[in-house]
Write an enzyme that holds these catalytic residues in place. Structure first.
Site, PDB file in Angstrom:
ATOM      1  N   GLY A 153     -12.103  28.112 -21.800  1.00  0.00           N
ATOM      2  CA  GLY A 153     -11.847  26.928 -21.868  1.00  0.00           C
ATOM      3  C   GLY A 153     -13.063  26.264 -22.231  1.00  0.00           C
ATOM      4  O   GLY A 153     -13.927  26.767 -22.956  1.00  0.00           O
ATOM      5  N   ILE A 155     -15.855  24.998 -20.855  1.00  0.00           N
ATOM      6  CA  ILE A 155     -17.003  25.421 -20.182  1.00  0.00           C
ATOM      7  C   ILE A 155     -17.389  26.740 -20.875  1.00  0.00           C
ATOM      8  O   ILE A 155     -18.565  27.101 -21.365  1.00  0.00           O
ATOM      9  CB  ILE A 155     -17.014  25.426 -18.621  1.00  0.00           C
ATOM     10  CG1 ILE A 155     -16.880  23.948 -18.150  1.00  0.00           C
ATOM     11  CG2 ILE A 155     -18.272  26.325 -18.180  1.00  0.00           C
ATOM     12  CD1 ILE A 155     -16.862  23.747 -16.797  1.00  0.00           C
ATOM     13  N   SER A 174      -8.346  35.862 -22.199  1.00  0.00           N
ATOM     14  CA  SER A 174      -8.040  34.571 -21.668  1.00  0.00           C
ATOM     15  C   SER A 174      -6.644  34.455 -21.751  1.00  0.00           C
ATOM     16  O   SER A 174      -5.925  35.498 -22.082  1.00  0.00           O
ATOM     17  CB  SER A 174      -8.676  33.359 -22.463  1.00  0.00           C
ATOM     18  OG  SER A 174      -8.503  32.224 -21.528  1.00  0.00           O
ATOM     19  N   ARG A 175      -5.742  33.366 -21.281  1.00  0.00           N
ATOM     20  CA  ARG A 175      -4.453  33.188 -21.212  1.00  0.00           C
ATOM     21  C   ARG A 175      -4.090  33.097 -22.837  1.00  0.00           C
ATOM     22  O   ARG A 175      -2.977  33.602 -23.222  1.00  0.00           O
ATOM     23  CB  ARG A 175      -3.959  31.923 -20.440  1.00  0.00           C
ATOM     24  CG  ARG A 175      -2.613  32.003 -20.278  1.00  0.00           C
ATOM     25  CD  ARG A 175      -2.575  30.829 -19.032  1.00  0.00           C
ATOM     26  NE  ARG A 175      -3.220  29.775 -19.256  1.00  0.00           N
ATOM     27  CZ  ARG A 175      -3.310  28.799 -18.309  1.00  0.00           C
ATOM     28  NH1 ARG A 175      -2.887  29.033 -17.344  1.00  0.00           N
ATOM     29  NH2 ARG A 175      -3.831  27.826 -18.594  1.00  0.00           N
ATOM     30  N   ARG A 230     -14.863  28.234 -10.056  1.00  0.00           N
ATOM     31  CA  ARG A 230     -14.173  27.883  -8.670  1.00  0.00           C
ATOM     32  C   ARG A 230     -14.614  29.269  -7.849  1.00  0.00           C
ATOM     33  O   ARG A 230     -14.313  30.464  -8.308  1.00  0.00           O
ATOM     34  CB  ARG A 230     -12.935  27.427  -8.719  1.00  0.00           C
ATOM     35  CG  ARG A 230     -12.737  26.029  -8.765  1.00  0.00           C
ATOM     36  CD  ARG A 230     -12.797  25.369  -7.547  1.00  0.00           C
ATOM     37  NE  ARG A 230     -12.836  23.738  -7.912  1.00  0.00           N
ATOM     38  CZ  ARG A 230     -13.575  23.001  -8.479  1.00  0.00           C
ATOM     39  NH1 ARG A 230     -14.921  23.446  -8.872  1.00  0.00           N
ATOM     40  NH2 ARG A 230     -13.410  21.687  -8.875  1.00  0.00           N
ATOM     41  N   GLU A 259     -16.905  26.408   1.065  1.00  0.00           N
ATOM     42  CA  GLU A 259     -18.215  25.391   0.723  1.00  0.00           C
ATOM     43  C   GLU A 259     -18.399  24.481   2.034  1.00  0.00           C
ATOM     44  O   GLU A 259     -17.169  24.102   2.361  1.00  0.00           O
ATOM     45  CB  GLU A 259     -18.254  24.723  -0.636  1.00  0.00           C
ATOM     46  CG  GLU A 259     -18.441  25.926  -1.619  1.00  0.00           C
ATOM     47  CD  GLU A 259     -18.282  25.211  -3.279  1.00  0.00           C
ATOM     48  OE1 GLU A 259     -18.254  24.022  -3.218  1.00  0.00           O
ATOM     49  OE2 GLU A 259     -18.019  25.907  -4.023  1.00  0.00           O
ATOM     50  N   HIS A 278     -23.423  24.528  -5.779  1.00  0.00           N
ATOM     51  CA  HIS A 278     -22.180  23.628  -6.323  1.00  0.00           C
ATOM     52  C   HIS A 278     -22.808  22.434  -7.376  1.00  0.00           C
ATOM     53  O   HIS A 278     -22.509  21.233  -7.135  1.00  0.00           O
ATOM     54  CB  HIS A 278     -21.097  23.134  -5.690  1.00  0.00           C
ATOM     55  CG  HIS A 278     -19.711  22.894  -6.299  1.00  0.00           C
ATOM     56  ND1 HIS A 278     -18.608  23.181  -5.646  1.00  0.00           N
ATOM     57  CD2 HIS A 278     -19.614  22.501  -7.532  1.00  0.00           C
ATOM     58  CE1 HIS A 278     -17.754  22.859  -6.870  1.00  0.00           C
ATOM     59  NE2 HIS A 278     -18.273  22.418  -7.873  1.00  0.00           N
ATOM     60  N   GLY A 280     -23.254  22.353 -10.838  1.00  0.00           N
ATOM     61  CA  GLY A 280     -22.718  22.415 -12.193  1.00  0.00           C
ATOM     62  C   GLY A 280     -22.903  21.104 -12.876  1.00  0.00           C
ATOM     63  O   GLY A 280     -23.768  21.020 -13.844  1.00  0.00           O
TER      64      GLY A 280
HETATM   65  P1  NAP Z   1     -10.569  24.392 -18.984  1.00  0.00           P
HETATM   66  O1  NAP Z   1     -10.833  24.067 -20.308  1.00  0.00           O
HETATM   67  O2  NAP Z   1      -9.020  24.125 -18.428  1.00  0.00           O
HETATM   68  O3  NAP Z   1     -10.721  26.149 -18.770  1.00  0.00           O
HETATM   69  C1  NAP Z   1      -9.997  27.155 -17.940  1.00  0.00           C
HETATM   70  C2  NAP Z   1      -9.780  28.249 -18.793  1.00  0.00           C
HETATM   71  O4  NAP Z   1      -9.129  29.128 -18.039  1.00  0.00           O
HETATM   72  C3  NAP Z   1      -8.917  28.069 -19.793  1.00  0.00           C
HETATM   73  O5  NAP Z   1      -9.315  28.970 -21.151  1.00  0.00           O
HETATM   74  C4  NAP Z   1      -7.536  28.673 -19.448  1.00  0.00           C
HETATM   75  O6  NAP Z   1      -6.709  29.317 -20.525  1.00  0.00           O
HETATM   76  C5  NAP Z   1      -8.174  29.855 -18.467  1.00  0.00           C
HETATM   77  N1  NAP Z   1      -6.988  30.221 -17.538  1.00  0.00           N
HETATM   78  C6  NAP Z   1      -6.317  29.440 -16.580  1.00  0.00           C
HETATM   79  N2  NAP Z   1      -5.464  30.341 -16.138  1.00  0.00           N
HETATM   80  C7  NAP Z   1      -5.654  31.524 -16.428  1.00  0.00           C
HETATM   81  C8  NAP Z   1      -5.014  32.849 -16.352  1.00  0.00           C
HETATM   82  N3  NAP Z   1      -4.219  32.848 -15.220  1.00  0.00           N
HETATM   83  N4  NAP Z   1      -5.357  33.806 -17.149  1.00  0.00           N
HETATM   84  C9  NAP Z   1      -6.275  33.792 -17.915  1.00  0.00           C
HETATM   85  N5  NAP Z   1      -6.798  32.449 -18.102  1.00  0.00           N
HETATM   86  C10 NAP Z   1      -6.571  31.609 -17.542  1.00  0.00           C
HETATM   87  O7  NAP Z   1     -11.448  24.021 -17.646  1.00  0.00           O
HETATM   88  P2  NAP Z   1     -13.141  23.840 -18.055  1.00  0.00           P
HETATM   89  O8  NAP Z   1     -13.223  22.170 -18.327  1.00  0.00           O
HETATM   90  O9  NAP Z   1     -13.652  24.797 -18.768  1.00  0.00           O
HETATM   91  O10 NAP Z   1     -13.403  23.920 -16.295  1.00  0.00           O
HETATM   92  C11 NAP Z   1     -13.076  24.875 -15.814  1.00  0.00           C
HETATM   93  C12 NAP Z   1     -13.317  24.781 -14.244  1.00  0.00           C
HETATM   94  O11 NAP Z   1     -14.791  24.861 -14.201  1.00  0.00           O
HETATM   95  C13 NAP Z   1     -12.687  23.610 -13.623  1.00  0.00           C
HETATM   96  O12 NAP Z   1     -11.279  23.707 -13.357  1.00  0.00           O
HETATM   97  C14 NAP Z   1     -13.631  23.552 -12.440  1.00  0.00           C
HETATM   98  O13 NAP Z   1     -12.876  24.053 -11.276  1.00  0.00           O
HETATM   99  C15 NAP Z   1     -14.803  24.324 -12.622  1.00  0.00           C
HETATM  100  N6  NAP Z   1     -16.020  23.382 -12.809  1.00  0.00           N
HETATM  101  C16 NAP Z   1     -17.099  23.671 -11.781  1.00  0.00           C
HETATM  102  C17 NAP Z   1     -18.325  22.959 -11.897  1.00  0.00           C
HETATM  103  C18 NAP Z   1     -19.292  23.063 -10.969  1.00  0.00           C
HETATM  104  O14 NAP Z   1     -19.997  22.185 -10.673  1.00  0.00           O
HETATM  105  N7  NAP Z   1     -19.570  24.293 -10.529  1.00  0.00           N
HETATM  106  C19 NAP Z   1     -18.352  22.017 -12.782  1.00  0.00           C
HETATM  107  C20 NAP Z   1     -17.169  21.538 -13.626  1.00  0.00           C
HETATM  108  C21 NAP Z   1     -16.042  22.433 -13.598  1.00  0.00           C
HETATM  109  P3  NAP Z   1      -6.033  28.210 -21.525  1.00  0.00           P
HETATM  110  O15 NAP Z   1      -7.187  28.595 -22.707  1.00  0.00           O
HETATM  111  O16 NAP Z   1      -4.823  29.544 -22.097  1.00  0.00           O
HETATM  112  O17 NAP Z   1      -5.738  27.205 -20.822  1.00  0.00           O
HETATM  113  C1  GLV Z   2     -16.963  20.557 -10.356  1.00  0.00           C
HETATM  114  O1  GLV Z   2     -16.643  21.369  -9.734  1.00  0.00           O
HETATM  115  C2  GLV Z   2     -15.533  19.885 -10.928  1.00  0.00           C
HETATM  116  O2  GLV Z   2     -14.537  20.546 -10.937  1.00  0.00           O
HETATM  117  O3  GLV Z   2     -15.932  18.719 -11.375  1.00  0.00           O
END
Ligand code: NAP
Ligand code: GLV
Length: 311
Positions: A153, A155, A174-175, A230, A259, A278, A280
């Site tokens: 996705g 990130i 990925s999906r 996550r 957490e 946490h 990020g």
């Molecule tokens: P995103 O663009 O929605 O990316 C999620 C990815 O996961 C997409 O490529 C999605 O596939 C894939 N996915 C979901 N379910 C799947 C499955 N069952 N099998 C295979 N692939 C699957 O989200 P993002 O903006 O990158 O953020 C991802 C996550 O990072 C957030 O939801 C959040 O929990 C976490 N995060 C953490 C921090 C931190 O502080 N550490 C900061 C920001 C975010 P598709 O391409 O098909 O949709």
């Molecule tokens: C952080 O983990 C977020 O989901 O924004």
């Protein structure tokens, strides 16, 4: 006058100057869930963080809620489908935090591979007695290695871009197939070929404990697991077991199953694990942009306009 609940103070002054709204902040003492339940009955909007679980029970206490604005991109703490079925708009803050999170993920990957945190700890503990030695604290090369993404996705793509500066070969599973400079491969191949396996999945019903002991066991003995999305996507007990059994070389984690974690967590006593609390999106610039986005989302819905990002 419309009523808005805000569970935590967020940076900036994006909630100021909205005279037509009665904005109530969690006072900071007592149980935050109880406070939400007691006050959400006649609220029109709520601004929450990822710490607050907004489930059916809470939503059922709301009689006129129009918007749940979360100060996060992750939304696994909200029952989005139930909220939508009740006519409530759920908004979030994607994009504005992608680059900061990718920086942190790349940083902890470098840190674990090159002993940056354990080296720092050694000096502070007065443990560097030997001076420079040819075989001292050897780490793993990052440049030119293979990085495998589970999920591709926003990130994942941003971390992939950074990896190109290190001449890394990119694989992903990925999906969906994405138009990226990395090869789409099946999961087993990715696990067996990658020097760094980067979790880039959101948490949903399909990704809970996606990375379990069995899958970790398919990684190279010299590989590292990196998780900055996550905690619950990784079965933490399985990871601990894999590290204890030297199935992989190490792990870098910004997120955890439950957490906060402290020094009692078995991961905390492992030298080959880098842990950050946490962090990020935790930069001044990004947290400010998140506050602005979350506020615009909230007020736009309440003013009958389109939010910037809704689910
Ligand atoms: P995103 O663009 O929605 O990316 C999620 C990815 O996961 C997409 O490529 C999605 O596939 C894939 N996915 C979901 N379910 C799947 C499955 N069952 N099998 C295979 N692939 C699957 O989200 P993002 O903006 O990158 O953020 C991802 C996550 O990072 C957030 O939801 C959040 O929990 C976490 N995060 C953490 C921090 C931190 O502080 N550490 C900061 C920001 C975010 P598709 O391409 O098909 O949709
Ligand atoms: C952080 O983990 C977020 O989901 O924004």
């Amino acid at each position: 006058m419309m009523k808005i609940l805000v569970t935590r103070h967020v940076p900036g002054n994006y909630l100021d100057g909205h005279e037509n709204f009665n904005i109530q902040f969690f006072p900071g003492d007592g149980d935050i869930r109880e406070w939400i339940i007691s006050n959400i009955g006649d609220a029109d909007g709520i601004l929450v963080t990822l710490n607050e679980k907004i489930d059916r029970e809470i939503i059922d206490h709301a009689t006129r809620l129009k918007v749940i604005s979360t100060y996060s991109v992750g939304y696994d703490h909200i029952d989005v489908e139930y909220a939508k079925s009740r006519g409530i708009t759920v908004t979030y803050t994607p994009e504005v935090l992608t680059e900061a999170t990718a920086d942190l993920i790349f940083g902890i990957m470098l840190a674990v591979a090159r002993n940056i945190v354990s080296g720092d700890r050694l000096i502070r503990d007065n443990g560097w007695q030997s001076g420079w030695k040819p075989g001292f604290m050897l780490g793993s090369e990052v440049h030119g290695k293979t990085i495998g993404f589970i999920g591709m996705g926003r990130i994942g793509k941003a971390v992939l871009e950074r990896s190109k500066g290190f001449d890394m070969k990119g694989l992903y599973y990925s999906r969906t197939i994405h138009n990226v400079n990395a090869e789409y491969v099946d999961l087993d191949y990715l696990l067996s070929e990658s020097d760094f396996v980067v979790i880039a999945l959101d948490l949903n019903s399909e990704t809970f404990h996606f990375m379990n002991y069995e899958r970790i066991s398919k990684m190279k003995k010299s590989a590292f697991l990196i998780n900055g999305t996550r905690g619950k996507v990784v079965d933490e007990n399985g990871l601990v077991r894999a590290l204890e059994n030297h199935i992989i070389r190490g792990a870098a984690l910004d997120v955890f199953e439950n957490e906060p974690v402290d020094s009692k967590n078995p991961l905390a006593s492992m030298e080959n694990v880098v842990m950050t609390p946490h962090l990020g999106s935790a930069t001044y610039e990004t947290r400010d942009k998140m506050a602005e986005t979350a506020a615009i989302n909230l007020f736009n819905v309440l003013n009958g306009k389109r939010p910037l990002y809704k689910l």
